[in-house]
Design a protein around this motif. Structure first.
Motif, short mmCIF file in Angstrom:
data_model
loop_
_atom_site.label_atom_id
_atom_site.label_comp_id
_atom_site.label_asym_id
_atom_site.label_seq_id
_atom_site.Cartn_x
_atom_site.Cartn_y
_atom_site.Cartn_z
N LEU A 25 0.82 -1.22 0.00
CA LEU A 25 0.00 0.00 0.00
C LEU A 25 0.85 1.26 0.00
O LEU A 25 0.54 2.23 -0.69
CB LEU A 25 -0.95 -0.02 1.20
CG LEU A 25 -2.05 -1.08 1.14
CD1 LEU A 25 -2.88 -1.05 2.41
CD2 LEU A 25 -2.91 -0.91 -0.09
N ILE A 26 1.94 1.24 0.76
CA ILE A 26 2.86 2.38 0.74
C ILE A 26 3.48 2.54 -0.64
O ILE A 26 3.61 3.66 -1.15
CB ILE A 26 3.92 2.22 1.83
CG1 ILE A 26 3.29 2.35 3.21
CG2 ILE A 26 5.05 3.23 1.66
CD1 ILE A 26 4.18 1.94 4.35
N GLY A 27 3.85 1.43 -1.26
CA GLY A 27 4.41 1.48 -2.61
C GLY A 27 3.42 1.98 -3.63
O GLY A 27 3.77 2.71 -4.56
N ALA A 30 3.21 5.74 -3.24
CA ALA A 30 4.42 6.35 -3.80
C ALA A 30 4.40 6.30 -5.32
O ALA A 30 4.80 7.26 -6.00
CB ALA A 30 5.65 5.63 -3.27
N TRP A 31 3.91 5.20 -5.88
CA TRP A 31 3.80 5.05 -7.34
C TRP A 31 2.86 6.11 -7.91
O TRP A 31 3.16 6.74 -8.93
CB TRP A 31 3.32 3.64 -7.68
CG TRP A 31 2.82 3.46 -9.05
CD1 TRP A 31 1.53 3.31 -9.43
CD2 TRP A 31 3.58 3.40 -10.27
NE1 TRP A 31 1.45 3.17 -10.79
CE2 TRP A 31 2.68 3.22 -11.33
CE3 TRP A 31 4.94 3.49 -10.54
CZ2 TRP A 31 3.11 3.12 -12.64
CZ3 TRP A 31 5.36 3.40 -11.86
CH2 TRP A 31 4.46 3.21 -12.90
N LEU A 32 1.71 6.31 -7.29
CA LEU A 32 0.75 7.29 -7.80
C LEU A 32 1.27 8.72 -7.67
O LEU A 32 1.07 9.54 -8.57
CB LEU A 32 -0.59 7.13 -7.09
CG LEU A 32 -1.35 5.83 -7.41
CD1 LEU A 32 -2.61 5.73 -6.57
CD2 LEU A 32 -1.66 5.74 -8.89
N VAL A 38 5.50 13.07 -12.62
CA VAL A 38 5.99 12.90 -14.00
C VAL A 38 4.99 13.51 -14.98
O VAL A 38 5.38 14.16 -15.96
CB VAL A 38 6.26 11.41 -14.30
CG1 VAL A 38 6.48 11.18 -15.77
CG2 VAL A 38 7.45 10.92 -13.51
N TRP A 39 3.68 13.30 -14.74
CA TRP A 39 2.67 13.87 -15.63
C TRP A 39 2.79 15.38 -15.68
O TRP A 39 2.83 15.98 -16.75
CB TRP A 39 1.27 13.48 -15.19
CG TRP A 39 0.22 14.30 -15.89
CD1 TRP A 39 -0.32 15.46 -15.47
CD2 TRP A 39 -0.34 14.03 -17.17
NE1 TRP A 39 -1.21 15.94 -16.39
CE2 TRP A 39 -1.25 15.09 -17.45
CE3 TRP A 39 -0.19 13.03 -18.11
CZ2 TRP A 39 -1.98 15.14 -18.62
CZ3 TRP A 39 -0.93 13.08 -19.28
CH2 TRP A 39 -1.81 14.12 -19.53
N LEU A 70 -3.68 8.44 -15.09
CA LEU A 70 -3.79 8.09 -13.67
C LEU A 70 -4.59 6.80 -13.50
O LEU A 70 -4.25 5.96 -12.65
CB LEU A 70 -4.43 9.23 -12.90
CG LEU A 70 -4.34 9.13 -11.38
CD1 LEU A 70 -2.89 9.14 -10.93
CD2 LEU A 70 -5.10 10.25 -10.72
N SER A 71 -5.63 6.60 -14.29
CA SER A 71 -6.43 5.37 -14.20
C SER A 71 -5.61 4.14 -14.59
O SER A 71 -5.65 3.12 -13.89
CB SER A 71 -7.65 5.46 -15.10
OG SER A 71 -8.49 6.50 -14.71
N ILE A 72 -4.89 4.23 -15.68
CA ILE A 72 -4.06 3.11 -16.11
C ILE A 72 -2.94 2.85 -15.11
O ILE A 72 -2.64 1.71 -14.77
CB ILE A 72 -3.52 3.37 -17.53
CG1 ILE A 72 -4.66 3.36 -18.54
CG2 ILE A 72 -2.47 2.33 -17.91
CD1 ILE A 72 -4.28 3.82 -19.92
N GLY A 73 -2.34 3.91 -14.61
CA GLY A 73 -1.29 3.76 -13.61
C GLY A 73 -1.80 3.17 -12.31
O GLY A 73 -1.15 2.34 -11.68
N ALA A 74 -3.01 3.59 -11.89
CA ALA A 74 -3.60 3.05 -10.67
C ALA A 74 -3.96 1.58 -10.84
O ALA A 74 -3.77 0.78 -9.92
CB ALA A 74 -4.84 3.86 -10.29
#
Length: 112
Positions: A25-27, A30-32, A38-39, A70-74
């Motif tokens: 969950l922390i990762g 951080a990823w989002l 970056v966006w 953001l949707s694809i990344g999530a």
């Protein structure tokens, strides 16, 4: 100075699951956050406008938006978080099986 050796012989799979879930969950968070940074960095540089105009010039009707990225990344991040959470107890079980054959980690604790 006292010194003592402790051997790690078993990891509880439920404990590994909890730790794996917390780290996943922390990762994911951080990823989002990194994806958002970056966006916005690429948006300030004009990359997305250039890419959308290129897609429009070739005949594509899709525009790349922040919501889409953001949707694809999530989705990707959530899949990876689930996989890492599932792998944590599995690795604990594998570690426990290997320890039965070869022994565990020896940790040397010293008092200063």
């Amino acid at each position: 100075m006292a010194r003592r050796d402790v051997t790690l012989k078993r990891i509880a799979p439920l404990s590994a699951f909890r730790v794996g879930l917390a780290f996943s969950l922390i990762g994911l968070v951080a990823w989002l956050l990194a994806l958002c940074l970056v966006w916005f960095g690429m948006d300030m540089a004009g990359v997305w406008d250039s890419l959308n105009s290129l897609i429009g010039d070739v005949g594509g009707g899709i525009t790349i938006t922040f919501g889409m990225v953001l949707s694809i990344g999530a989705l990707f991040g959530a899949i990876m978080a689930v996989l890492m959470t599932i792998l944590a107890p599995l690795l604990a079980v594998i570690y426990n099986a290997v320890v039965d054959l070869f022994g565990g980690f020896v940790l040397r604790l010293t008092d200063y």
